[in-house]
Design a protein around this motif. Structure first.
Motif, PDB file in Angstrom:
ATOM      1  N   PRO A   1       0.818  -1.226   0.000  1.00  0.00           N
ATOM      2  CA  PRO A   1       0.000   0.000   0.000  1.00  0.00           C
ATOM      3  C   PRO A   1       0.853   1.279   0.000  1.00  0.00           C
ATOM      4  CG  PRO A   1      -0.955  -1.605   1.478  1.00  0.00           C
ATOM      5  CD  PRO A   1       0.382  -2.155   1.055  1.00  0.00           C
ATOM      6  N   ASP A   2       1.981   1.251   0.703  1.00  0.00           N
ATOM      7  CA  ASP A   2       2.891   2.409   0.675  1.00  0.00           C
ATOM      8  C   ASP A   2       3.472   2.600  -0.724  1.00  0.00           C
ATOM      9  OD1 ASP A   2       2.505   2.872   3.389  1.00  0.00           O
ATOM     10  OD2 ASP A   2       4.411   1.961   4.002  1.00  0.00           O
ATOM     11  N   VAL A   3       3.871   1.507  -1.366  1.00  0.00           N
ATOM     12  CA  VAL A   3       4.420   1.595  -2.725  1.00  0.00           C
ATOM     13  C   VAL A   3       3.368   2.175  -3.666  1.00  0.00           C
ATOM     14  CG1 VAL A   3       5.313   0.275  -4.686  1.00  0.00           C
ATOM     15  CG2 VAL A   3       6.088  -0.262  -2.365  1.00  0.00           C
ATOM     16  N   LYS A   4       2.141   1.709  -3.535  1.00  0.00           N
ATOM     17  CA  LYS A   4       1.062   2.239  -4.380  1.00  0.00           C
ATOM     18  C   LYS A   4       0.821   3.720  -4.111  1.00  0.00           C
ATOM     19  CE  LYS A   4      -1.272  -2.114  -5.134  1.00  0.00           C
ATOM     20  NZ  LYS A   4      -2.439  -2.944  -4.905  1.00  0.00           N
ATOM     21  N   ALA A   5       1.018   4.146  -2.862  1.00  0.00           N
ATOM     22  CA  ALA A   5       0.798   5.546  -2.505  1.00  0.00           C
ATOM     23  C   ALA A   5       1.813   6.483  -3.166  1.00  0.00           C
ATOM     24  CB  ALA A   5       0.847   5.712  -0.983  1.00  0.00           C
ATOM     25  N   ILE A   6       3.009   5.991  -3.454  1.00  0.00           N
ATOM     26  CA  ILE A   6       4.031   6.834  -4.078  1.00  0.00           C
ATOM     27  C   ILE A   6       4.141   6.620  -5.588  1.00  0.00           C
ATOM     28  CG2 ILE A   6       5.395   6.924  -1.943  1.00  0.00           C
ATOM     29  CD1 ILE A   6       7.391   4.985  -3.413  1.00  0.00           C
TER      30      ILE A   6
ATOM     31  N   GLY B   1      15.663  16.475  -5.319  1.00  0.00           N
ATOM     32  CA  GLY B   1      14.279  16.502  -5.792  1.00  0.00           C
ATOM     33  C   GLY B   1      13.526  15.228  -5.452  1.00  0.00           C
ATOM     34  N   PHE B   2      14.199  14.092  -5.527  1.00  0.00           N
ATOM     35  CA  PHE B   2      13.569  12.815  -5.190  1.00  0.00           C
ATOM     36  C   PHE B   2      13.298  12.731  -3.687  1.00  0.00           C
ATOM     37  CE2 PHE B   2      16.506  11.580  -8.800  1.00  0.00           C
ATOM     38  CZ  PHE B   2      15.537  11.758  -9.774  1.00  0.00           C
ATOM     39  N   ILE B   3      14.273  13.160  -2.898  1.00  0.00           N
ATOM     40  CA  ILE B   3      14.109  13.153  -1.438  1.00  0.00           C
ATOM     41  C   ILE B   3      12.941  14.049  -1.043  1.00  0.00           C
ATOM     42  CG2 ILE B   3      15.189  13.827   0.742  1.00  0.00           C
ATOM     43  CD1 ILE B   3      17.898  12.992  -0.589  1.00  0.00           C
ATOM     44  N   ARG B   4      12.891  15.245  -1.613  1.00  0.00           N
ATOM     45  CA  ARG B   4      11.812  16.194  -1.315  1.00  0.00           C
ATOM     46  C   ARG B   4      10.454  15.604  -1.691  1.00  0.00           C
ATOM     47  NH1 ARG B   4      14.425  20.201  -2.809  1.00  0.00           N
ATOM     48  NH2 ARG B   4      13.997  20.094  -5.037  1.00  0.00           N
ATOM     49  N   LEU B   5      10.364  14.941  -2.853  1.00  0.00           N
ATOM     50  CA  LEU B   5       9.113  14.326  -3.292  1.00  0.00           C
ATOM     51  C   LEU B   5       8.651  13.254  -2.305  1.00  0.00           C
ATOM     52  CD1 LEU B   5       6.865  13.771  -5.370  1.00  0.00           C
ATOM     53  CD2 LEU B   5       8.449  12.195  -6.483  1.00  0.00           C
ATOM     54  N   ILE B   6       9.541  12.349  -1.925  1.00  0.00           N
ATOM     55  CA  ILE B   6       9.180  11.269  -1.000  1.00  0.00           C
ATOM     56  C   ILE B   6       8.797  11.842   0.355  1.00  0.00           C
ATOM     57  CG2 ILE B   6      10.038   9.208   0.190  1.00  0.00           C
ATOM     58  CD1 ILE B   6       9.430   8.839  -2.840  1.00  0.00           C
ATOM     59  N   ASN B   7       9.539  12.848   0.828  1.00  0.00           N
ATOM     60  CA  ASN B   7       9.190  13.500   2.098  1.00  0.00           C
ATOM     61  C   ASN B   7       7.826  14.165   2.033  1.00  0.00           C
ATOM     62  OD1 ASN B   7      12.586  14.655   2.870  1.00  0.00           O
ATOM     63  ND2 ASN B   7      11.651  12.680   3.198  1.00  0.00           N
ATOM     64  N   THR B   8       7.514  14.822   0.911  1.00  0.00           N
ATOM     65  CA  THR B   8       6.219  15.478   0.731  1.00  0.00           C
ATOM     66  C   THR B   8       5.079  14.461   0.781  1.00  0.00           C
ATOM     67  OG1 THR B   8       7.206  17.231  -0.581  1.00  0.00           O
ATOM     68  CG2 THR B   8       4.850  16.902  -0.860  1.00  0.00           C
ATOM     69  N   LEU B   9       5.355  13.249   0.316  1.00  0.00           N
ATOM     70  CA  LEU B   9       4.343  12.185   0.338  1.00  0.00           C
ATOM     71  C   LEU B   9       4.209  11.541   1.716  1.00  0.00           C
ATOM     72  CD1 LEU B   9       5.213  10.576  -3.107  1.00  0.00           C
ATOM     73  CD2 LEU B   9       3.203  11.972  -2.551  1.00  0.00           C
ATOM     74  N   GLY B  10       5.016  11.992   2.682  1.00  0.00           N
ATOM     75  CA  GLY B  10       4.885  11.546   4.064  1.00  0.00           C
ATOM     76  C   GLY B  10       5.826  10.427   4.476  1.00  0.00           C
ATOM     77  N   TYR B  11       6.862  10.181   3.695  1.00  0.00           N
ATOM     78  CA  TYR B  11       7.800   9.104   4.000  1.00  0.00           C
ATOM     79  C   TYR B  11       9.202   9.658   4.213  1.00  0.00           C
ATOM     80  CZ  TYR B  11       4.032   6.184   2.316  1.00  0.00           C
ATOM     81  OH  TYR B  11       2.808   5.597   2.149  1.00  0.00           O
ATOM     82  N   ALA B  12       9.973   8.954   5.033  1.00  0.00           N
ATOM     83  CA  ALA B  12      11.372   9.308   5.249  1.00  0.00           C
ATOM     84  C   ALA B  12      12.179   8.829   4.056  1.00  0.00           C
ATOM     85  CB  ALA B  12      11.886   8.649   6.530  1.00  0.00           C
ATOM     86  N   CYS B  13      13.217   9.577   3.716  1.00  0.00           N
ATOM     87  CA  CYS B  13      14.040   9.212   2.566  1.00  0.00           C
ATOM     88  C   CYS B  13      15.411   9.856   2.737  1.00  0.00           C
ATOM     89  CB  CYS B  13      13.382   9.701   1.281  1.00  0.00           C
ATOM     90  SG  CYS B  13      14.251   9.269  -0.238  1.00  0.00           S
TER      91      CYS B  13
END
Length: 78
Positions: free
Chosen positions: A21-26, A61-73
């Protein structure tokens, strides 16, 4: 530190993307990111590795995107 391979950069990130479900969310956000050529998440790995092949050499940019989606990266250096 990213690895450059035939005009592609491979970025490796430690995340807290735990399950399908997390993978689907991103997925849609990563698929829509124009610089990403290929990506996957190893949810069975203890570090929940996100691997991105990209034409972009900078990881921010990738880190910021994943963080914006609510995940640590965070980028892993190898």
């Amino acid at each position: 530190m990213p690895t450059l391979l035939q005009n592609r950069t491979i970025h490796i990130f430690k995340t807290n993307i735990n399950d399908e479900p997390d993978v689907k969310a991103i997925a849609s956000s990563l698929n829509d990111f124009s610089d990403i050529l290929k990506w996957n998440v190893a949810i069975d790995d203890c570090d929940k590795i996100l691997r991105i092949e990209s034409s972009e050499t900078e990881p921010e940019g990738f880190i910021r995107l994943i963080n914006t989606l609510g995940y640590a990266c965070e980028e892993l250096n190898f």
